[in-house]
Design a protein around this motif. Structure first.
Motif, PDB file in Angstrom:
ATOM      1  N   GLY A   1       6.105  47.717   1.587  1.00 11.48           N
ATOM      2  CA  GLY A   1       5.610  46.733   0.641  1.00 11.48           C
ATOM      3  C   GLY A   1       6.708  46.037  -0.140  1.00 11.48           C
ATOM      4  O   GLY A   1       7.895  46.098   0.190  1.00 11.48           O
ATOM      5  N   VAL A   2       6.283  45.373  -1.202  1.00 10.39           N
ATOM      6  CA  VAL A   2       7.221  44.597  -2.013  1.00 10.39           C
ATOM      7  C   VAL A   2       8.241  45.494  -2.693  1.00 10.39           C
ATOM      8  O   VAL A   2       9.394  45.105  -2.882  1.00 10.39           O
ATOM      9  CB  VAL A   2       6.454  43.728  -3.045  1.00 10.39           C
ATOM     10  N   ALA A   3       7.852  46.723  -3.045  1.00 10.28           N
ATOM     11  CA  ALA A   3       8.789  47.619  -3.737  1.00 10.28           C
ATOM     12  C   ALA A   3      10.011  47.905  -2.873  1.00 10.28           C
ATOM     13  O   ALA A   3      11.152  47.839  -3.347  1.00 10.28           O
ATOM     14  CB  ALA A   3       8.086  48.922  -4.117  1.00 10.28           C
ATOM     15  N   ALA A   4       9.788  48.213  -1.593  1.00 12.04           N
ATOM     16  CA  ALA A   4      10.911  48.499  -0.701  1.00 12.04           C
ATOM     17  C   ALA A   4      11.780  47.266  -0.519  1.00 12.04           C
ATOM     18  O   ALA A   4      13.020  47.358  -0.480  1.00 12.04           O
ATOM     19  CB  ALA A   4      10.397  48.997   0.645  1.00 12.04           C
ATOM     20  N   LEU A   5      11.155  46.111  -0.423  1.00 10.37           N
ATOM     21  CA  LEU A   5      11.904  44.867  -0.252  1.00 10.37           C
ATOM     22  C   LEU A   5      12.794  44.594  -1.463  1.00 10.37           C
ATOM     23  O   LEU A   5      13.975  44.258  -1.330  1.00 10.37           O
ATOM     24  CB  LEU A   5      10.925  43.715  -0.034  1.00 10.37           C
ATOM     25  N   VAL A   6      12.231  44.751  -2.653  1.00 12.32           N
ATOM     26  CA  VAL A   6      12.991  44.486  -3.873  1.00 12.32           C
ATOM     27  C   VAL A   6      14.108  45.516  -4.055  1.00 12.32           C
ATOM     28  O   VAL A   6      15.250  45.156  -4.371  1.00 12.32           O
ATOM     29  CB  VAL A   6      12.055  44.459  -5.101  1.00 12.32           C
ATOM     30  N   ARG A   7      13.790  46.780  -3.844  1.00  3.01           N
ATOM     31  CA  ARG A   7      14.838  47.807  -3.992  1.00  3.01           C
ATOM     32  C   ARG A   7      15.981  47.554  -3.017  1.00  3.01           C
ATOM     33  O   ARG A   7      17.153  47.689  -3.373  1.00  3.01           O
ATOM     34  CB  ARG A   7      14.246  49.194  -3.768  1.00  3.01           C
ATOM     35  N   GLY A   8      15.637  47.185  -1.791  1.00  7.43           N
ATOM     36  CA  GLY A   8      16.678  46.909  -0.805  1.00  7.43           C
ATOM     37  C   GLY A   8      17.535  45.728  -1.206  1.00  7.43           C
ATOM     38  O   GLY A   8      18.765  45.773  -1.086  1.00  7.43           O
ATOM     39  N   ALA A   9      16.893  44.669  -1.714  1.00  6.26           N
ATOM     40  CA  ALA A   9      17.652  43.489  -2.132  1.00  6.26           C
ATOM     41  C   ALA A   9      18.562  43.808  -3.309  1.00  6.26           C
ATOM     42  O   ALA A   9      19.716  43.367  -3.349  1.00  6.26           O
ATOM     43  CB  ALA A   9      16.691  42.356  -2.487  1.00  6.26           C
ATOM     44  N   LEU A  10      18.076  44.586  -4.271  1.00  2.00           N
ATOM     45  CA  LEU A  10      18.886  44.920  -5.430  1.00  2.00           C
ATOM     46  C   LEU A  10      20.018  45.871  -5.049  1.00  2.00           C
ATOM     47  O   LEU A  10      21.128  45.772  -5.579  1.00  2.00           O
ATOM     48  CB  LEU A  10      18.016  45.545  -6.522  1.00  2.00           C
ATOM     49  N   HIS A  11      19.762  46.771  -4.126  1.00  7.58           N
ATOM     50  CA  HIS A  11      20.799  47.716  -3.700  1.00  7.58           C
ATOM     51  C   HIS A  11      21.950  47.021  -2.994  1.00  7.58           C
ATOM     52  O   HIS A  11      23.120  47.370  -3.166  1.00  7.58           O
ATOM     53  CB  HIS A  11      20.195  48.773  -2.766  1.00  7.58           C
ATOM     54  N   HIS A  12      21.624  45.983  -2.212  1.00  8.81           N
ATOM     55  CA  HIS A  12      22.648  45.303  -1.433  1.00  8.81           C
ATOM     56  C   HIS A  12      23.230  44.074  -2.124  1.00  8.81           C
ATOM     57  O   HIS A  12      24.099  43.410  -1.587  1.00  8.81           O
ATOM     58  CB  HIS A  12      22.081  44.872  -0.065  1.00  8.81           C
ATOM     59  N   ARG A  13      22.727  43.789  -3.327  1.00 10.46           N
ATOM     60  CA  ARG A  13      23.230  42.621  -4.040  1.00 10.46           C
ATOM     61  C   ARG A  13      24.663  42.871  -4.485  1.00 10.46           C
ATOM     62  O   ARG A  13      24.961  43.904  -5.068  1.00 10.46           O
ATOM     63  CB  ARG A  13      22.342  42.304  -5.253  1.00 10.46           C
ATOM     64  N   PRO A  14      25.563  41.907  -4.250  1.00  7.64           N
ATOM     65  CA  PRO A  14      26.948  42.101  -4.681  1.00  7.64           C
ATOM     66  C   PRO A  14      27.036  42.307  -6.190  1.00  7.64           C
ATOM     67  O   PRO A  14      26.281  41.732  -6.964  1.00  7.64           O
ATOM     68  CB  PRO A  14      27.636  40.778  -4.287  1.00  7.64           C
ATOM     69  N   ALA A  15      27.969  43.165  -6.603  1.00  5.83           N
ATOM     70  CA  ALA A  15      28.127  43.439  -8.027  1.00  5.83           C
ATOM     71  C   ALA A  15      28.757  42.249  -8.715  1.00  5.83           C
ATOM     72  O   ALA A  15      29.485  41.488  -8.110  1.00  5.83           O
ATOM     73  CB  ALA A  15      29.003  44.671  -8.208  1.00  5.83           C
TER      74      ALA A  15
END
Length: 201
Positions: free
Chosen positions: A187-201
């Motif tokens: 769902g959306v939770a996995a999508l958002v967590r994945g995007a935030l985890h891989h977002r450059p610092a």
């Protein structure tokens, strides 16, 4: 908001669940709310005024849910996930909310103009409802700004605040993409967590 006004908005929303807005009659809304048709016109001025007030109330309800998600326990990431989940859920369960968030208004829904109604046509009870209605961009900006205000750490620099604003907007836009095209597994939770985890610092 006076009780009669709330009852009328409840009746209008219930009528909209059963039939297209074009088939909703003011006399039926008044009867369902237990008030006279004159009371309905005194409150909203016209069917367009009723539609604007109904849309604004749904927008307020959506934003109240955003505030609850942002106030939940957990770190910034989990609270942004909660905002995304609420956005998808609210849009799935409420056609007016979905239309406000996406700008896609179906024939079944009222489609009140987004611009303000001239003040000469506004009765006192209508003043807020007859102000400009939020566009999808307006709603996205309000959600982003509320998230930044609540999630910014004390003493955050301008660059940190700007980065958080971009992150909040990214999360909301991911959620809106899930409104249009339902997400896969997780769902959306996995999508958002994945995007935030891989977002450059």
């Amino acid at each position: 908001m006076p009780a009669a006004r709330e009852s009328l908005l409840d009746a209008a929303r219930a009528a909209l669940l059963r039939r297209p807005w074009s088939a909703v009659r003011m006399v039926d809304v008044a009867a369902a709310a237990g008030v006279s048709r004159q009371t309905l016109y005194n409150e909203f001025g016209s069917k367009e005024g009723l539609a604007r007030a109904l849309v604004r109330r749904e927008a307020d309800g959506y934003l109240a849910g955003v505030d609850r998600a942002l106030a939940a326990q957990g770190g910034p990431c989990e609270r942004l996930v909660a905002v995304a989940e609420w956005t998808v859920s609210a849009a799935r369960d409420n056609a007016l909310t979905r239309a406000m968030l996406t700008g896609c208004w179906s024939e079944r829904l009222p489609a009140p103009t987004l611009s303000a109604v001239p003040s000469s046509s506004v009765v006192p009870a209508q003043r807020r409802a007859d102000g400009p209605l939020p566009s999808p961009q307006d709603l996205a900006a309000v959600v982003r700004d509320r998230a930044v205000a609540l999630l910014s750490p004390p003493g955050a620099s301008g660059a940190e605040t700007a980065d958080l604003a971009r992150t909040c907007e990214l999360v909301l836009r991911l959620a809106l993409s899930c409104v249009m095209v339902p997400p896969g597994e997780g769902g959306v939770a996995a999508l958002v967590r994945g995007a935030l985890h891989h977002r450059p610092a």
